[in-house]
Design a protein around this motif. Structure first.
Motif, PDB file in Angstrom:
ATOM      1  N   LEU A 527      -5.051   2.008 -16.929  1.00 53.61           N
ATOM      2  CA  LEU A 527      -4.870   2.746 -15.813  1.00 53.61           C
ATOM      3  C   LEU A 527      -6.241   2.606 -14.867  1.00 53.61           C
ATOM      4  O   LEU A 527      -7.232   2.754 -15.513  1.00 53.61           O
ATOM      5  CB  LEU A 527      -4.469   4.113 -15.933  1.00 53.61           C
ATOM      6  CG  LEU A 527      -3.305   4.311 -16.730  1.00 53.61           C
ATOM      7  CD1 LEU A 527      -3.249   5.921 -17.091  1.00 53.61           C
ATOM      8  CD2 LEU A 527      -2.134   3.843 -15.994  1.00 53.61           C
ATOM      9  N   LYS A 528      -6.156   2.500 -13.750  1.00 55.44           N
ATOM     10  CA  LYS A 528      -7.135   2.661 -12.908  1.00 55.44           C
ATOM     11  C   LYS A 528      -6.870   3.768 -11.516  1.00 55.44           C
ATOM     12  O   LYS A 528      -6.086   3.573 -11.018  1.00 55.44           O
ATOM     13  CB  LYS A 528      -7.726   1.525 -11.963  1.00 55.44           C
ATOM     14  CG  LYS A 528      -8.971   1.358 -11.300  1.00 55.44           C
ATOM     15  CD  LYS A 528      -9.010   0.361 -10.419  1.00 55.44           C
ATOM     16  CE  LYS A 528      -9.434  -0.896 -11.252  1.00 55.44           C
ATOM     17  NZ  LYS A 528      -9.394  -2.199 -10.463  1.00 55.44           N
ATOM     18  N   THR A 529      -7.753   4.892 -11.453  1.00 53.11           N
ATOM     19  CA  THR A 529      -7.516   5.798 -10.522  1.00 53.11           C
ATOM     20  C   THR A 529      -7.851   5.371  -9.231  1.00 53.11           C
ATOM     21  O   THR A 529      -8.796   4.510  -8.973  1.00 53.11           O
ATOM     22  CB  THR A 529      -8.200   7.241 -10.865  1.00 53.11           C
ATOM     23  OG1 THR A 529      -9.811   6.939 -10.754  1.00 53.11           O
ATOM     24  CG2 THR A 529      -8.110   7.440 -12.513  1.00 53.11           C
ATOM     25  N   THR A 530      -7.685   6.099  -8.151  1.00 56.93           N
ATOM     26  CA  THR A 530      -7.973   5.581  -6.807  1.00 56.93           C
ATOM     27  C   THR A 530      -9.559   6.043  -6.619  1.00 56.93           C
ATOM     28  O   THR A 530     -10.189   5.488  -5.694  1.00 56.93           O
ATOM     29  CB  THR A 530      -7.334   6.589  -5.866  1.00 56.93           C
ATOM     30  OG1 THR A 530      -7.133   7.934  -6.095  1.00 56.93           O
ATOM     31  CG2 THR A 530      -5.734   6.321  -5.808  1.00 56.93           C
ATOM     32  N   GLU A 531     -10.057   6.846  -7.443  1.00 54.63           N
ATOM     33  CA  GLU A 531     -11.728   6.746  -7.637  1.00 54.63           C
ATOM     34  C   GLU A 531     -12.267   5.869  -8.283  1.00 54.63           C
ATOM     35  O   GLU A 531     -13.478   5.956  -8.348  1.00 54.63           O
ATOM     36  CB  GLU A 531     -12.042   8.433  -8.094  1.00 54.63           C
ATOM     37  CG  GLU A 531     -11.288   9.592  -7.376  1.00 54.63           C
ATOM     38  CD  GLU A 531      -9.914  10.069  -7.616  1.00 54.63           C
ATOM     39  OE1 GLU A 531      -9.322   9.160  -8.489  1.00 54.63           O
ATOM     40  OE2 GLU A 531      -9.327  10.792  -6.766  1.00 54.63           O
ATOM     41  N   GLY A 532     -11.497   4.990  -8.864  1.00 53.94           N
ATOM     42  CA  GLY A 532     -12.424   3.750  -9.360  1.00 53.94           C
ATOM     43  C   GLY A 532     -12.526   4.138 -10.954  1.00 53.94           C
ATOM     44  O   GLY A 532     -13.231   3.188 -11.739  1.00 53.94           O
ATOM     45  N   SER A 570      -3.031  15.033 -13.342  1.00 52.26           N
ATOM     46  CA  SER A 570      -2.031  14.138 -13.102  1.00 52.26           C
ATOM     47  C   SER A 570      -2.009  13.886 -11.465  1.00 52.26           C
ATOM     48  O   SER A 570      -1.576  13.181 -10.950  1.00 52.26           O
ATOM     49  CB  SER A 570      -0.751  14.949 -13.208  1.00 52.26           C
ATOM     50  OG  SER A 570      -0.410  16.301 -12.819  1.00 52.26           O
ATOM     51  N   ARG A 571      -2.933  14.994 -10.626  1.00 51.11           N
ATOM     52  CA  ARG A 571      -2.947  14.856  -9.184  1.00 51.11           C
ATOM     53  C   ARG A 571      -3.878  13.693  -9.143  1.00 51.11           C
ATOM     54  O   ARG A 571      -3.657  13.329  -7.697  1.00 51.11           O
ATOM     55  CB  ARG A 571      -3.522  16.046  -8.719  1.00 51.11           C
ATOM     56  CG  ARG A 571      -2.434  17.301  -8.946  1.00 51.11           C
ATOM     57  CD  ARG A 571      -2.917  18.623  -7.974  1.00 51.11           C
ATOM     58  NE  ARG A 571      -4.002  19.033  -8.527  1.00 51.11           N
ATOM     59  CZ  ARG A 571      -5.104  19.102  -7.686  1.00 51.11           C
ATOM     60  NH1 ARG A 571      -5.096  18.358  -6.672  1.00 51.11           N
ATOM     61  NH2 ARG A 571      -6.313  19.626  -8.022  1.00 51.11           N
ATOM     62  N   LEU A 572      -4.688  13.014  -9.742  1.00 50.71           N
ATOM     63  CA  LEU A 572      -5.403  11.960  -9.832  1.00 50.71           C
ATOM     64  C   LEU A 572      -4.680  10.820  -9.960  1.00 50.71           C
ATOM     65  O   LEU A 572      -4.667  10.157 -10.859  1.00 50.71           O
ATOM     66  CB  LEU A 572      -6.608  12.000 -10.797  1.00 50.71           C
ATOM     67  CG  LEU A 572      -7.830  13.216 -10.500  1.00 50.71           C
ATOM     68  CD1 LEU A 572      -8.559  13.084 -11.412  1.00 50.71           C
ATOM     69  CD2 LEU A 572      -8.204  13.077  -9.208  1.00 50.71           C
ATOM     70  N   ALA A 573      -3.643  10.622  -8.976  1.00 44.30           N
ATOM     71  CA  ALA A 573      -2.532   9.486  -9.300  1.00 44.30           C
ATOM     72  C   ALA A 573      -3.395   8.174  -9.262  1.00 44.30           C
ATOM     73  O   ALA A 573      -4.130   7.742  -8.378  1.00 44.30           O
ATOM     74  CB  ALA A 573      -1.752   9.427  -7.874  1.00 44.30           C
ATOM     75  N   LEU A 577      -1.931   0.088 -12.218  1.00 49.19           N
ATOM     76  CA  LEU A 577      -1.375   0.047 -13.556  1.00 49.19           C
ATOM     77  C   LEU A 577      -1.825  -1.331 -14.111  1.00 49.19           C
ATOM     78  O   LEU A 577      -1.141  -2.286 -13.444  1.00 49.19           O
ATOM     79  CB  LEU A 577       0.322   0.339 -13.431  1.00 49.19           C
ATOM     80  CG  LEU A 577       0.955   0.407 -14.963  1.00 49.19           C
ATOM     81  CD1 LEU A 577       0.263   1.816 -15.489  1.00 49.19           C
ATOM     82  CD2 LEU A 577       2.287   0.572 -14.696  1.00 49.19           C
ATOM     83  N   LEU A 578      -2.400  -1.290 -15.126  1.00 52.47           N
ATOM     84  CA  LEU A 578      -2.836  -2.558 -15.802  1.00 52.47           C
ATOM     85  C   LEU A 578      -2.086  -3.071 -16.598  1.00 52.47           C
ATOM     86  O   LEU A 578      -1.789  -2.186 -17.737  1.00 52.47           O
ATOM     87  CB  LEU A 578      -4.342  -2.451 -16.205  1.00 52.47           C
ATOM     88  CG  LEU A 578      -5.228  -2.165 -15.174  1.00 52.47           C
ATOM     89  CD1 LEU A 578      -6.731  -2.037 -15.737  1.00 52.47           C
ATOM     90  CD2 LEU A 578      -5.622  -3.088 -14.038  1.00 52.47           C
ATOM     91  N   VAL A 579      -1.426  -4.062 -16.894  1.00 55.11           N
ATOM     92  CA  VAL A 579      -0.560  -4.491 -17.985  1.00 55.11           C
ATOM     93  C   VAL A 579      -0.808  -6.035 -18.249  1.00 55.11           C
ATOM     94  O   VAL A 579      -1.375  -6.674 -17.354  1.00 55.11           O
ATOM     95  CB  VAL A 579       0.988  -4.574 -17.354  1.00 55.11           C
ATOM     96  CG1 VAL A 579       1.265  -3.059 -16.798  1.00 55.11           C
ATOM     97  CG2 VAL A 579       1.440  -5.475 -16.283  1.00 55.11           C
TER      98      VAL A 579
END
Length: 725
Positions: A527-532, A570-573, A577-579
């Motif tokens: 997973l990669k968050t919007t914060e990097g 969970s609020r850090l959407a 999604l790395l697959v």
């Protein structure tokens, strides 16, 4: 007036003991009587048009039958009467049943007997009788074992001595109140659930009026609904009230207080003594305004009361209601209060709710059916469309029952039902609230999964990302949009959400029924968050790095519980999604015709037959680049850009990502096919993607591929790392 001759022997207990369960009043007796008693007059007035069309010699009758409406969760052996049914025998004159409500006066022999549950409290919801009934209901509910625990059944907190929210409106002696910082205090408080309107922002707490309200000033802009909620607490002798727009700083601090408090709202609602639901509150009058005199009935008629030994002991009362109590209450859910996203969550998480509607007061808890102020149990009819919804959601222990099954698909079915209903709600600030307004339910559901996993496996991921669960992500990604035309509206797009999540569209969504024999074909690797921040996933083990995310966004609450902290991340959407999976180009053709729809519906291994035939225009043909003349599958598309291309060109090329495979036959047939060397039909479930740069793809839609040749091409494609954005 005493009963007339035709009603003189009217005895409810003997009526109940009759084999037929009914008695009749002959119409000729009513017509020939020199004078009618009040009860006969009530019936004659109601059937006036039918009676006027008949002669005095008619042998028609009005049948009376008693209805036992004991709460289904209570003692079924007791006679608890609340309804009398009157039916006119001539169908051509309206042979429909008329419901008459039976009520007893407080303190009367009928009331003390416990057999007549109905009460008439008057038309003023502020009356001492109403608040005495509220206290009785509340005291009873606090003794319900199933109402002591949370939605997930994870733990029990005494609502009379629970941790208080960070801030509450505190009632002071007299009629004053102030906004108090509660620290680590415990006590009892009530919460409010209501629909925001144009007056709410003006009444809200901001940094500019926070200090004033702490000393009991600055309340001039409070709405009547808020003042009525405080009045309810005062009359119930409850010291604290929690109202979101009052107890959370709404502006002036760069949303810092809101960001901190929003994740705690679920805890606040589930730990409160009760939630007040302002169903029909008006700007001018709030929800405690006395009702019109004839809002419930036009006439109250007295009947003699006989005890179980047929000895007369006082009276009971009967009236024909002016509205259907059950239908009126369930209309609240379908068209009223529960059209708002925040309210939907508050309703599910509250263990006790007190509804103030325009025509009745209703009590509801999480282990009993709702009751109105007349102590009448309310039932949802099948035709209302609510009964199934209630049985799955409002009877909250259903979520705990799901957790006992220990099978992944079963455990998640309730979550998808919740999301489908939630996606139909509206929000005032969707970009900010869409994920957060359901996070409280995710907290509770995670507790359920954790409890189930203690019995299933310690190596199962419980991670929640953008409204979906990583453990069941292969099914969760396959959501469908109910109305694809509406997706063209830019207002329906949520720019802050990832395209693969249902949170990216403010429109109703659904999942096709899950097939039992399904294999996952795609691997989630990170997973990669919007914060990097990058998070890796190792097979079926939990996501590594969760502790790091907790430290990144700690969500401590003063309740001493861990689930708010656990779900804070969970609020850090995640932005991506790395697959690892297989991609292949496919052609998207015209809409499915009626003939094509029948063809697709007969293909084994998928649930397309559950889609209504009249929605065929929403579905497109999928064809292979090598075999353009053969239908290889179908797909539905929700993004505006692909919708325009499909309208402009006869065929459009998109990429299909193989998510999972479903056998089209049962287990026995599959075994026989393998023994005989026969090919087993399989359906590939796919996401349709559009490139967004090197290795990055956004979702366009979802569908299935059942043509074996195209499946072969997809199976032969090499695996690659794909970043879904």
């Amino acid at each position: 007036m005493p009963l007339c001759q035709s009603c003189a022997s009217f005895d409810l207990y003997s009526l109940w003991r009759r084999p037929s369960g009914s008695v009749c009043l002959r119409l000729s007796d009513l017509l020939n009587a020199r004078s009618h008693c009040d009860f006969c007059s009530l019936l004659c007035d109601h059937f006036a048009s039918q009676i006027a069309s008949l002669t005095q010699n008619s042998q028609c009758r009005i049948w009376l039958s008693l209805r036992n409406t004991a709460d289904s969760m209570g003692d079924g052996s007791r006679y608890e009467f609340s309804r009398l049914t009157a039916t006119f025998t001539k169908e051509e004159f309206g042979g429909y049943p008329v419901q008459l409500c039976l009520v007893a006066s407080q303190g009367s022999p009928a009331a003390k007997s416990g057999h007549f549950v109905g009460r008439y409290l008057g038309s003023d919801p502020k009356s001492p009788h109403h608040f005495a009934a509220i206290r009785t209901w509340l005291d009873g509910c606090l003794n319900h074992p199933a109402c002591e625990i949370h939605l997930s059944g994870s733990r029990s907190i005494d609502p009379r001595n629970s941790p208080l929210p960070t801030r509450c409106v505190e009632l002071i002696e007299g009629r004053t109140f102030q906004l108090s910082e509660t620290g680590n205090k415990v006590g009892s408080y009530i919460t409010l659930t209501h629909r925001w309107n144009e007056e709410t922002p003006a009444a809200s707490t901001t940094m500019s009026n926070l200090e004033e309200r702490r000393i009991g000033r600055g309340w001039e802009t409070l709405t009547k609904t808020f003042l009525d909620t405080i009045e309810v607490a005062r009359r119930m002798r409850i010291q604290y009230v929690w109202i979101d727009s009052i107890c959370i700083v709404q502006s002036g601090d760069d949303q810092k207080d809101w960001n901190l408090e929003a994740s705690k709202m679920a805890v606040y609602y589930r730990n409160s003594l009760m939630t007040v639901a302002a169903v029909d509150a008006s700007k001018e009058d709030g929800f405690l305004l006395a009702r019109a005199k004839d809002a419930m009935f036009k006439r109250l008629v007295r009947l003699p009361y006989f005890d179980v030994a047929s000895v007369p002991k006082g009276h009971i009362f009967v009236y024909i209601p002016e509205f259907d109590a059950s239908k009126s209450h369930y209309d609240t859910y379908n068209r009223g209060l529960l059209t708002r996203g925040w309210v939907f969550q508050e309703w599910l998480l509250s263990r006790r709710i007190l509804y103030f509607a325009k025509n009745q007061l209703v009590f509801e808890c999480q282990s009993r059916r709702p009751k109105n102020e007349n102590n009448e149990v309310l039932f949802a009819e099948e035709s209302s469309g609510f009964s199934t919804y209630q049985s799955v959601l409002k009877m909250k222990y259903a979520i705990r029952e799901e957790s006992q099954k220990g099978v992944v698909p079963d455990r998640f079915s309730t979550w998808y039902t919740i999301v489908e209903k939630y996606s139909q709600q509206t929000l005032t600030f969707p970009e900010k609230d869409y994920v957060v307004a359901i996070s409280g339910l995710a907290q509770e559901f995670r507790n359920t999964l954790a409890s189930a996993n203690e019995r299933v496996s310690a190596n199962v991921s419980l991670e929640y990302v953008s409204g979906l669960w990583l453990e069941d992500i292969h099914y969760g990604l396959l959501w469908h949009l109910k109305d694809r035309v509406a997706a063209e509206d830019a207002k329906a797009q949520v720019s802050t959400a990832s395209s693969w999540s249902w949170c990216s569209l403010l429109l109703p969504i659904f999942w096709l029924p899950r097939r039992a024999r399904t294999r996952n074909e795609m691997q989630v690797i990170g997973l990669k968050t919007t914060e990097g921040h990058m998070l890796s996933v190792d097979g079926n083990s939990p996501v590594r790095g969760v502790q790091y995310l907790r430290e990144l966004a700690p969500q401590q609450d003063n309740s001493g519980e861990s689930d708010t902290e656990d779900m804070g991340w969970s609020r850090l959407a995640p932005g991506s999604l790395l697959v690892r999976g297989r991609l292949t180009p496919v052609y998207i053709g015209t809409n499915l015709s009626t003939k094509d729809l029948r063809l697709v519906a007969n293909v084994p291994g998928h649930s397309f037959h559950t889609v209504p035939a009249d929605s065929s225009k929403a579905w497109r043909i999928v064809v292979s680049p090598q075999e353009t003349g053969i239908i290889a599958g179908y797909g539905s598309f929700e993004r505006p850009q692909i919708q325009k291309q499909l309208c402009r060109y006869e065929t459009t090329v998109v990429l299909a990502l193989h998510i999972s495979s479903t056998d089209g036959v049962g287990l026995v047939t599959a075994v026989l096919a393998r023994v005989l060397g026969l090919e087993i039909p399989v359906v590939y479930n796919v996401l349709f993607l559009e490139p967004q740069g090197r290795g990055k793809y956004s979702r366009l839609g979802v569908g299935s591929i059942f043509d074996t040749r195209l499946q072969g091409i997809l199976k032969a494609a090499g695996e690659e790392v794909i970043e879904l954005v």
